[in-house]
Design a protein around this motif. Structure first.
Motif, short mmCIF file in Angstrom:
data_model
loop_
_atom_site.label_atom_id
_atom_site.label_comp_id
_atom_site.label_asym_id
_atom_site.label_seq_id
_atom_site.Cartn_x
_atom_site.Cartn_y
_atom_site.Cartn_z
N PRO A 32 36.89 40.06 38.01
CA PRO A 32 37.95 39.09 38.03
C PRO A 32 37.51 37.58 38.48
O PRO A 32 36.57 37.45 39.24
CB PRO A 32 38.99 39.41 38.71
N ARG A 34 38.56 33.53 38.51
CA ARG A 34 39.75 32.82 38.49
C ARG A 34 39.17 31.23 37.64
O ARG A 34 38.20 30.95 37.87
CB ARG A 34 40.09 32.20 40.09
N SER A 35 40.08 30.87 36.83
CA SER A 35 39.60 29.60 36.24
C SER A 35 39.87 28.34 37.05
O SER A 35 39.02 27.42 37.02
CB SER A 35 40.78 29.31 35.14
N PRO A 37 40.08 28.29 41.17
CA PRO A 37 40.19 28.88 42.25
C PRO A 37 40.84 28.28 43.36
O PRO A 37 41.28 28.74 44.24
CB PRO A 37 38.53 29.46 42.41
N PRO A 41 45.14 29.06 42.26
CA PRO A 41 44.33 30.52 42.00
C PRO A 41 44.96 31.25 41.49
O PRO A 41 44.46 32.47 41.08
CB PRO A 41 44.30 30.63 43.49
N ILE A 45 43.31 34.28 35.17
CA ILE A 45 42.39 34.82 35.87
C ILE A 45 41.63 35.60 34.37
O ILE A 45 42.38 36.42 33.91
CB ILE A 45 42.70 35.72 36.62
N TRP A 57 42.92 38.46 29.80
CA TRP A 57 43.34 37.35 30.36
C TRP A 57 44.55 37.70 30.88
O TRP A 57 45.39 38.14 30.55
CB TRP A 57 43.39 36.45 29.26
N PHE A 61 49.03 35.52 37.82
CA PHE A 61 48.84 36.56 38.51
C PHE A 61 49.94 37.33 39.05
O PHE A 61 49.80 38.41 39.20
CB PHE A 61 47.96 36.25 39.85
N GLU A 73 43.36 41.79 43.47
CA GLU A 73 43.31 40.92 44.35
C GLU A 73 42.23 41.38 45.61
O GLU A 73 41.34 40.38 46.19
CB GLU A 73 44.61 40.91 45.17
N LEU A 76 38.79 40.32 44.19
CA LEU A 76 38.56 38.76 44.35
C LEU A 76 38.09 38.57 45.85
O LEU A 76 37.24 37.72 46.10
CB LEU A 76 39.76 38.10 44.10
#
Length: 157
Positions: A32, A34-35, A37, A41, A45, A57, A61, A73, A76
């Motif tokens: 994953p 994040r675009s 972060p 956040p 993602i 996509w 979240f 989660e 990440l």
């Protein structure tokens, strides 16, 4: 309201994230990303394969089913390490390189600032500081720092 998910997420016996798409194709080692972060956040993602190609996509979240959210989660958390600065207690001097003694959300730390260019503005009040070892420290809101910390930081901005 939960978004429609057209794939399945699981962990294999080696602990790697596996995405099974709607065609039944299994993609092992999904990562994953994040675009945004720091600034957002929980939005945007991407789930990418080991070659960097996007498989799925996640718009929000919070729209993921609980079991998928926990998997993403935890993945990440294992990849992202960015202590957040809560206080600057001391700096060795106001010219660089300088040693900073700080308090973070993960406890006390010492960082060496090589140059002012290692302090990047992210938003009007947030900064990212990179130390001499390449560790990124997030200062989410410099206006929320105590007076002493702000005074020390202002010498470098």
């Amino acid at each position: 309201m939960s978004a429609t998910v057209t794939y399945q997420l699981t962990r294999n016996s080696y602990g790697r994230l596996v995405l099974t798409d709607q065609s039944g194709v299994m993609h092992e080692g999904v990562i994953p990303v994040r675009s945004f972060p720091i600034t957002d956040p929980g939005q945007g993602i991407a789930l990418i394969n080991s070659h960097g190609h996007e498989l799925a996509w996640i718009e929000r979240f919070d729209d993921l089913p609980e079991t998928y959210r926990v998997l993403v989660e935890s993945e990440l958390a294992g990849r992202e390490f960015m202590p957040e600065i809560k206080r600057i207690t001391e700096v060795s001097g106001f010219i660089t390189p300088s040693t900073w003694h700080i308090e973070t959300d993960r406890g006390p730390a010492v960082l060496i600032l090589k140059g002012e260019e290692d302090i990047r503005r992210l938003t009007a009040s947030s900064l990212m500081i990179t130390d001499s070892h390449g560790i990124h420290f997030l200062l989410r809101d410099r206006t929320a720092l105590d007076r002493h910390s702000r005074k020390l930081l202002d010498h470098f901005l």
